[in-house]
Design a protein around this motif. Structure first.
Motif, short mmCIF file in Angstrom:
data_model
loop_
_atom_site.label_atom_id
_atom_site.label_comp_id
_atom_site.label_asym_id
_atom_site.label_seq_id
_atom_site.Cartn_x
_atom_site.Cartn_y
_atom_site.Cartn_z
N VAL A 14 -15.20 49.53 -27.59
CA VAL A 14 -13.91 49.52 -26.89
C VAL A 14 -13.36 48.10 -26.85
N THR A 15 -14.23 47.13 -26.54
CA THR A 15 -13.80 45.72 -26.50
C THR A 15 -13.29 45.28 -27.86
N LYS A 16 -14.00 45.62 -28.91
CA LYS A 16 -13.59 45.21 -30.26
C LYS A 16 -12.33 45.95 -30.71
N LEU A 17 -12.19 47.19 -30.27
CA LEU A 17 -10.98 47.95 -30.58
C LEU A 17 -9.76 47.25 -30.00
N ARG A 18 -9.89 46.78 -28.76
CA ARG A 18 -8.78 46.08 -28.11
C ARG A 18 -8.43 44.78 -28.83
N GLN A 19 -9.38 44.26 -29.62
CA GLN A 19 -9.17 43.02 -30.37
C GLN A 19 -8.70 43.31 -31.80
N ASP A 20 -8.18 44.52 -32.03
CA ASP A 20 -7.64 44.92 -33.34
C ASP A 20 -8.69 45.03 -34.43
N ASP A 21 -9.91 45.33 -34.06
CA ASP A 21 -11.00 45.44 -35.05
C ASP A 21 -11.00 46.86 -35.63
N GLU A 22 -10.49 46.99 -36.86
CA GLU A 22 -10.41 48.31 -37.50
C GLU A 22 -11.80 48.89 -37.77
N ALA A 23 -12.78 48.02 -37.99
CA ALA A 23 -14.14 48.50 -38.23
C ALA A 23 -14.68 49.21 -36.99
N ALA A 24 -14.24 48.78 -35.80
CA ALA A 24 -14.66 49.44 -34.56
C ALA A 24 -14.11 50.86 -34.52
N LEU A 25 -12.85 51.02 -34.95
CA LEU A 25 -12.26 52.36 -35.01
C LEU A 25 -13.02 53.24 -36.01
N SER A 26 -13.40 52.66 -37.14
CA SER A 26 -14.17 53.42 -38.14
C SER A 26 -15.49 53.90 -37.57
N GLU A 27 -16.13 53.04 -36.78
CA GLU A 27 -17.41 53.43 -36.17
C GLU A 27 -17.21 54.53 -35.14
N ILE A 28 -16.13 54.42 -34.36
CA ILE A 28 -15.82 55.48 -33.38
C ILE A 28 -15.58 56.79 -34.12
N TYR A 29 -14.87 56.72 -35.22
CA TYR A 29 -14.60 57.89 -36.07
C TYR A 29 -15.91 58.53 -36.51
N GLU A 30 -16.81 57.70 -37.06
CA GLU A 30 -18.11 58.21 -37.55
C GLU A 30 -18.94 58.80 -36.41
N ARG A 31 -18.89 58.14 -35.28
CA ARG A 31 -19.75 58.51 -34.15
C ARG A 31 -19.27 59.79 -33.45
N TYR A 32 -17.96 59.98 -33.38
CA TYR A 32 -17.42 61.06 -32.53
C TYR A 32 -16.70 62.17 -33.28
N TRP A 33 -16.42 61.98 -34.56
CA TRP A 33 -15.63 62.97 -35.29
C TRP A 33 -16.20 64.39 -35.15
N ASP A 34 -17.50 64.54 -35.46
CA ASP A 34 -18.10 65.88 -35.47
C ASP A 34 -17.98 66.59 -34.13
N ARG A 35 -18.32 65.90 -33.05
CA ARG A 35 -18.31 66.60 -31.75
C ARG A 35 -16.87 66.90 -31.29
N LEU A 36 -15.91 66.00 -31.59
CA LEU A 36 -14.52 66.27 -31.25
C LEU A 36 -14.00 67.48 -32.05
N PHE A 37 -14.40 67.52 -33.33
CA PHE A 37 -13.97 68.62 -34.19
C PHE A 37 -14.52 69.95 -33.69
N VAL A 38 -15.78 69.98 -33.29
CA VAL A 38 -16.40 71.23 -32.80
C VAL A 38 -15.68 71.73 -31.55
N VAL A 39 -15.37 70.81 -30.62
CA VAL A 39 -14.65 71.22 -29.40
C VAL A 39 -13.29 71.82 -29.76
N ALA A 40 -12.55 71.13 -30.62
CA ALA A 40 -11.21 71.60 -31.00
C ALA A 40 -11.28 72.91 -31.77
N ALA A 41 -12.21 73.02 -32.71
CA ALA A 41 -12.32 74.23 -33.54
C ALA A 41 -12.71 75.43 -32.68
#
Length: 196
Positions: A14-41
């Motif tokens: 979260v701290t790195k995301l606030r500092q415009d770190d795109e790699a932090a967003l990529s990690e969040i994507y990798e870490r949370y994509w599956d579980r967010l997708f399952v909830v939505a699906a």
């Protein structure tokens, strides 16, 4: 390819995301994509729509990164609430499209459809929660004005406060309620409850 933030905690991400770190967003994507997708699906029953919901949540996370307020930097909790809201908004949009196509036909001799009743109940719960979270004086002014239909002058006389104070509280209440609801939910509230 291994993420450079693979071992970071959510708080660090979260701290790195606030500092415009795109790699932090990529990690969040990798870490949370599956579980967010399952909830939505599970809630939407449509993989493509579920995928779009997850994309929307992550896009919003990136777009609002500089002003992002995540309680206790609880990224997991924030994303869980975000995906639920996104799914709710998608279902609401889906229902409104159906209503448009059906020219607002109702079932059972004028009774609203069960889906509309469910949406209306959910909206009412959200509105009630938002009203209950207002400061006491602000809530009282709002309830007297909006729910009992009193004029600004009548509210001012009843509470022994100035009309300007009443106007201030009404403005604050409207702003706080709007901010606590997603824009699309607020538009639905206006449509369903104030356009009757």
């Amino acid at each position: 390819m291994t993420s450079i933030h693979r071992h970071d905690t959510d708080k660090e991400l979260v701290t790195k995301l606030r500092q415009d770190d795109e790699a932090a967003l990529s990690e969040i994507y990798e870490r949370y994509w599956d579980r967010l997708f399952v909830v939505a699906a599970n809630r939407l029953g449509d993989p493509q729509e579920a995928e779009e919901c997850v994309q929307d949540v992550l896009y919003k996370l990136w777009r609002l990164r500089e002003t992002l307020h995540i309680e206790n930097d609880d990224l997991s909790g924030y994303l869980a609430v975000s995906i639920r809201n996104q799914v709710f908004n998608r279902r609401l949009k889906r229902h409104r499209e159906r209503l448009r196509v059906a020219e607002y036909e109702t079932t059972d001799a004028g009774h609203p459809s069960p889906e509309l009743v469910l949406i209306a109940k959910e909206l009412q719960k959200r509105i009630d929660r938002a009203i209950n979270n207002l400061p006491t004086q602000c809530r009282i002014v709002f309830e007297l004005s909006r729910q009992e239909g009193k004029t600004v002058k009548q509210v001012a006389d009843q509470l022994a406060i100035s009309e300007n104070t009443v106007k201030y509280h009404l403005k604050k209440a409207n702003r706080d309620i709007r901010e606590s609801l997603d824009l699309s939910v607020w538009l639905a509230v206006i449509y369903y409850f104030f356009q009757k």
